[in-house]
Scaffold this motif. Structure first.
Motif, mmCIF file in Angstrom:
data_model
loop_
_atom_site.group_PDB
_atom_site.id
_atom_site.type_symbol
_atom_site.label_atom_id
_atom_site.label_comp_id
_atom_site.label_asym_id
_atom_site.label_seq_id
_atom_site.Cartn_x
_atom_site.Cartn_y
_atom_site.Cartn_z
ATOM 1 N N ARG A 47 0.837 -1.194 0.000
ATOM 2 C CA ARG A 47 0.000 0.000 0.000
ATOM 3 C C ARG A 47 0.874 1.247 0.000
ATOM 4 O O ARG A 47 1.993 1.231 0.482
ATOM 5 C CB ARG A 47 -0.897 0.024 1.234
ATOM 6 C CG ARG A 47 -1.970 -1.030 1.209
ATOM 7 C CD ARG A 47 -2.860 -0.860 2.439
ATOM 8 N NE ARG A 47 -4.129 -1.488 2.250
ATOM 9 C CZ ARG A 47 -5.197 -0.904 1.717
ATOM 10 N NH1 ARG A 47 -5.131 0.332 1.310
ATOM 11 N NH2 ARG A 47 -6.323 -1.538 1.590
ATOM 12 N N LEU A 48 0.333 2.320 -0.537
ATOM 13 C CA LEU A 48 1.055 3.588 -0.549
ATOM 14 C C LEU A 48 1.047 4.189 0.851
ATOM 15 O O LEU A 48 0.053 4.077 1.579
ATOM 16 C CB LEU A 48 0.386 4.566 -1.511
ATOM 17 C CG LEU A 48 0.361 4.206 -2.986
ATOM 18 C CD1 LEU A 48 -0.404 5.273 -3.771
ATOM 19 C CD2 LEU A 48 1.767 4.079 -3.526
ATOM 20 N N THR A 49 2.135 4.843 1.192
ATOM 21 C CA THR A 49 2.171 5.568 2.460
ATOM 22 C C THR A 49 1.328 6.828 2.312
ATOM 23 O O THR A 49 0.956 7.221 1.192
ATOM 24 C CB THR A 49 3.608 5.957 2.831
ATOM 25 O OG1 THR A 49 4.086 6.899 1.855
ATOM 26 C CG2 THR A 49 4.524 4.749 2.894
ATOM 27 N N ALA A 51 2.288 9.871 2.627
ATOM 28 C CA ALA A 51 3.043 10.850 1.844
ATOM 29 C C ALA A 51 2.982 10.514 0.351
ATOM 30 O O ALA A 51 2.829 11.409 -0.491
ATOM 31 C CB ALA A 51 4.494 10.896 2.311
ATOM 32 N N GLU A 52 3.102 9.221 -0.010
ATOM 33 C CA GLU A 52 3.018 8.814 -1.418
ATOM 34 C C GLU A 52 1.632 9.082 -1.990
ATOM 35 O O GLU A 52 1.487 9.525 -3.124
ATOM 36 C CB GLU A 52 3.360 7.334 -1.559
ATOM 37 C CG GLU A 52 4.806 7.007 -1.284
ATOM 38 C CD GLU A 52 5.057 5.523 -1.183
ATOM 39 O OE1 GLU A 52 6.177 5.110 -1.561
ATOM 40 O OE2 GLU A 52 4.160 4.775 -0.741
ATOM 41 N N ARG A 53 0.610 8.803 -1.180
ATOM 42 C CA ARG A 53 -0.768 9.043 -1.618
ATOM 43 C C ARG A 53 -0.999 10.541 -1.844
ATOM 44 O O ARG A 53 -1.610 10.935 -2.828
ATOM 45 C CB ARG A 53 -1.731 8.491 -0.564
ATOM 46 C CG ARG A 53 -3.101 8.251 -1.055
ATOM 47 C CD ARG A 53 -4.021 7.500 -0.108
ATOM 48 N NE ARG A 53 -3.679 7.462 1.281
ATOM 49 C CZ ARG A 53 -3.144 6.411 1.908
ATOM 50 N NH1 ARG A 53 -2.887 5.319 1.255
ATOM 51 N NH2 ARG A 53 -2.886 6.462 3.194
ATOM 52 N N GLN A 54 -0.492 11.383 -0.953
ATOM 53 C CA GLN A 54 -0.650 12.824 -1.089
ATOM 54 C C GLN A 54 0.097 13.331 -2.326
ATOM 55 O O GLN A 54 -0.412 14.173 -3.066
ATOM 56 C CB GLN A 54 -0.153 13.546 0.166
ATOM 57 C CG GLN A 54 -0.411 15.039 0.149
ATOM 58 C CD GLN A 54 -1.893 15.375 0.139
ATOM 59 O OE1 GLN A 54 -2.672 14.820 0.912
ATOM 60 N NE2 GLN A 54 -2.298 16.278 -0.737
ATOM 61 N N ALA A 55 1.300 12.800 -2.575
ATOM 62 C CA ALA A 55 2.076 13.205 -3.751
ATOM 63 C C ALA A 55 1.334 12.817 -5.029
ATOM 64 O O ALA A 55 1.289 13.601 -5.993
ATOM 65 C CB ALA A 55 3.462 12.562 -3.714
ATOM 66 N N TRP A 56 0.740 11.620 -5.060
ATOM 67 C CA TRP A 56 -0.026 11.182 -6.226
ATOM 68 C C TRP A 56 -1.215 12.120 -6.453
ATOM 69 O O TRP A 56 -1.478 12.547 -7.587
ATOM 70 C CB TRP A 56 -0.514 9.749 -6.031
ATOM 71 C CG TRP A 56 -1.284 9.224 -7.192
ATOM 72 C CD1 TRP A 56 -0.792 8.551 -8.266
ATOM 73 C CD2 TRP A 56 -2.698 9.352 -7.423
ATOM 74 N NE1 TRP A 56 -1.800 8.249 -9.144
ATOM 75 C CE2 TRP A 56 -2.983 8.728 -8.649
ATOM 76 C CE3 TRP A 56 -3.735 9.918 -6.714
ATOM 77 C CZ2 TRP A 56 -4.258 8.671 -9.174
ATOM 78 C CZ3 TRP A 56 -5.014 9.860 -7.242
ATOM 79 C CH2 TRP A 56 -5.266 9.245 -8.462
ATOM 80 N N TYR A 57 -1.914 12.468 -5.386
ATOM 81 C CA TYR A 57 -3.079 13.340 -5.482
ATOM 82 C C TYR A 57 -2.669 14.729 -5.965
ATOM 83 O O TYR A 57 -3.322 15.317 -6.835
ATOM 84 C CB TYR A 57 -3.784 13.432 -4.128
ATOM 85 C CG TYR A 57 -4.984 14.335 -4.133
ATOM 86 C CD1 TYR A 57 -6.169 13.948 -4.737
ATOM 87 C CD2 TYR A 57 -4.927 15.602 -3.540
ATOM 88 C CE1 TYR A 57 -7.267 14.776 -4.753
ATOM 89 C CE2 TYR A 57 -6.019 16.439 -3.555
ATOM 90 C CZ TYR A 57 -7.187 16.019 -4.165
ATOM 91 O OH TYR A 57 -8.268 16.852 -4.186
ATOM 92 N N ASP A 58 -1.580 15.264 -5.405
ATOM 93 C CA ASP A 58 -1.103 16.593 -5.822
ATOM 94 C C ASP A 58 -0.758 16.605 -7.310
ATOM 95 O O ASP A 58 -1.065 17.563 -8.018
ATOM 96 C CB ASP A 58 0.103 17.006 -4.985
ATOM 97 C CG ASP A 58 -0.253 17.270 -3.525
ATOM 98 O OD1 ASP A 58 -1.456 17.450 -3.220
ATOM 99 O OD2 ASP A 58 0.675 17.268 -2.675
ATOM 100 N N GLU A 59 -0.105 15.549 -7.793
ATOM 101 C CA GLU A 59 0.235 15.446 -9.216
ATOM 102 C C GLU A 59 -1.034 15.378 -10.075
ATOM 103 O O GLU A 59 -1.117 15.991 -11.136
ATOM 104 C CB GLU A 59 1.115 14.222 -9.465
ATOM 105 C CG GLU A 59 1.515 14.015 -10.895
ATOM 106 C CD GLU A 59 2.424 15.104 -11.443
ATOM 107 O OE1 GLU A 59 2.465 15.263 -12.682
ATOM 108 O OE2 GLU A 59 3.094 15.791 -10.652
#
Length: 87
Positions: A47-49, A51-59
């Protein structure tokens, strides 16, 4: 990789599952011909952490906002497609 006949595999099924859990593949044969293979199930994708999930969403938001807006509202576009208006 271990080979077991059907009767032996039936009698040692629990043992065979333990071997498979340890990462080994087990082939079950009937009259010397392979008929089945027991192998470990691949582990699920991690699963994404947060921080990784937030970075994906921001992108995603950045790419969405970079796209040009539609020239007409969606409801008008759907009506034109439905009614066959050439626009």
């Amino acid at each position: 990789m271990a080979n077991y006949g059907v009767a032996e595999a039936k009698n040692k099924f629990t043992h065979l599952l333990e071997r498979v859990e340890d990462g080994e593949r087990v082939v079950i044969t009937r009259h010397g011909k392979p008929v089945a293979e027991l192998r470990p199930v691949p582990s699920p994708r991690p699963r994404l952490t947060e921080a990784e999930r937030q970075a994906w969403y921001d992108e995603f938001i950045k790419r969405r906002d970079a796209r040009p807006a539609a020239s007409i509202p969606a409801v008008e576009l759907v009506r034109a497609m439905r009614d066959g208006d050439p626009e």
